[in-house]
Design a protein around this motif. Sequence first.
Motif, PDB file in Angstrom:
ATOM      1  N   THR A 198       0.820  -1.216   0.000  1.00 36.41           N
ATOM      2  CA  THR A 198       0.000   0.000   0.000  1.00 36.41           C
ATOM      3  C   THR A 198       0.853   1.265   0.000  1.00 36.41           C
ATOM      4  OG1 THR A 198      -0.175  -0.081   2.416  1.00 36.41           O
ATOM      5  CG2 THR A 198      -1.936  -1.129   1.139  1.00 36.41           C
ATOM      6  N   TYR A 202      -2.912   3.176  -4.054  1.00 35.64           N
ATOM      7  CA  TYR A 202      -4.069   2.332  -3.739  1.00 35.64           C
ATOM      8  C   TYR A 202      -4.008   1.825  -2.301  1.00 35.64           C
ATOM      9  CZ  TYR A 202      -4.917   2.388  -8.753  1.00 35.64           C
ATOM     10  OH  TYR A 202      -5.161   2.792 -10.035  1.00 35.64           O
ATOM     11  N   ASP A 203      -5.179   1.821  -1.656  1.00 33.08           N
ATOM     12  CA  ASP A 203      -5.234   1.334  -0.278  1.00 33.08           C
ATOM     13  C   ASP A 203      -5.500  -0.169  -0.254  1.00 33.08           C
ATOM     14  OD1 ASP A 203      -7.955   1.013  -0.818  1.00 33.08           O
ATOM     15  OD2 ASP A 203      -8.567   2.746   0.389  1.00 33.08           O
ATOM     16  N   ALA A 204      -5.543  -0.715   0.947  1.00 36.66           N
ATOM     17  CA  ALA A 204      -5.691  -2.158   1.101  1.00 36.66           C
ATOM     18  C   ALA A 204      -6.991  -2.665   0.502  1.00 36.66           C
ATOM     19  CB  ALA A 204      -5.601  -2.524   2.582  1.00 36.66           C
ATOM     20  N   GLU A 205      -8.050  -1.903   0.599  1.00 35.92           N
ATOM     21  CA  GLU A 205      -9.330  -2.338   0.034  1.00 35.92           C
ATOM     22  C   GLU A 205      -9.237  -2.472  -1.481  1.00 35.92           C
ATOM     23  OE1 GLU A 205     -14.053  -1.018  -0.043  1.00 35.92           O
ATOM     24  OE2 GLU A 205     -12.577   0.178   1.070  1.00 35.92           O
ATOM     25  N   ALA A 206      -8.577  -1.514  -2.131  1.00 42.59           N
ATOM     26  CA  ALA A 206      -8.447  -1.557  -3.587  1.00 42.59           C
ATOM     27  C   ALA A 206      -7.548  -2.694  -4.044  1.00 42.59           C
ATOM     28  CB  ALA A 206      -7.907  -0.221  -4.092  1.00 42.59           C
ATOM     29  N   ALA A 208      -7.362  -5.714  -2.476  1.00 44.92           N
ATOM     30  CA  ALA A 208      -7.795  -6.908  -1.740  1.00 44.92           C
ATOM     31  C   ALA A 208      -7.745  -8.181  -2.571  1.00 44.92           C
ATOM     32  CB  ALA A 208      -9.211  -6.693  -1.200  1.00 44.92           C
ATOM     33  N   VAL A 213      -1.826  -8.555   1.317  1.00 46.46           N
ATOM     34  CA  VAL A 213      -1.620  -7.114   1.228  1.00 46.46           C
ATOM     35  C   VAL A 213      -0.822  -6.675   2.447  1.00 46.46           C
ATOM     36  CG1 VAL A 213      -2.700  -4.835   1.066  1.00 46.46           C
ATOM     37  CG2 VAL A 213      -3.820  -6.820   0.020  1.00 46.46           C
ATOM     38  N   ASP A 215       1.788  -3.344   4.271  1.00 45.85           N
ATOM     39  CA  ASP A 215       1.923  -1.888   4.271  1.00 45.85           C
ATOM     40  C   ASP A 215       3.314  -1.411   3.882  1.00 45.85           C
ATOM     41  OD1 ASP A 215       3.360  -2.556   6.520  1.00 45.85           O
ATOM     42  OD2 ASP A 215       2.095  -1.433   7.929  1.00 45.85           O
TER      43      ASP A 215
END
Length: 231
Positions: A198, A202-206, A208, A213, A215
């Motif tokens: 991340t 893009y964040d972790a949801e994007a 998934a 995933v 950091d």
Amino acid sequence: MLLLFDIDGTLLIDASAAHRDALHAAIREVHGVAIPRAGVDAAGRTDGAIAADIVRLAGVPDAAARAGAAAVREAACRHYERLCPDDLSAHVAAGVPELLAGLAERDDVLCTLVTGNHEPIARRKLAAAGIGHRFPAGQGGFGSDHDDRDRLPGIARLRAGRRACGRAYPAGETVVIGDTPRDIACARADGVHVVAVTTGAYDAEALAAADVVVDGAAALPGALRALGLDG
């Protein structure tokens, strides 16, 4: 293990300005057009695909765009050599130097690249960042190999396999490491594992859809263990 690292957003953060300028300079040089104000989606894509979209938006006919693609590639690499900052070390993502140093001590891991960058641009960029020596010449998959990002992990496995076992490196022992949904997609297309970080846009949801995933680079060894690839 074969570890296929993305560059922008994964190994390096916010180090793309000169790369963008080189690609734009190449398009102006080859096609004689202004760069459209409307931007194109670049995240996780190959240089060739990005250039093709820009050229299309600029009104260049498809036949002329195809005919000029190789010239744009050559010119972009030449302009990047001129525009690349001498020192990009401040843009190396946190934990990456330590991670790569630790992996280099192991004889059961090969670190290579899977990136949309043309290879000369990728090599120059990482050299300026001080980590280019961690990625052996003759290995990896690059935007200069194919415009389709999904083809690049397979290219990288073929190159690694010739060195390691005389055939394509096994998909089950290969991991793409990247920061965009397109990194995940190219791994899925080749049937290899994928760890998403991340550290990019893009964040972790994007992200998934990745196998794991994390950091940042420091968490990668744990991700490999979670995949059952590194006991």
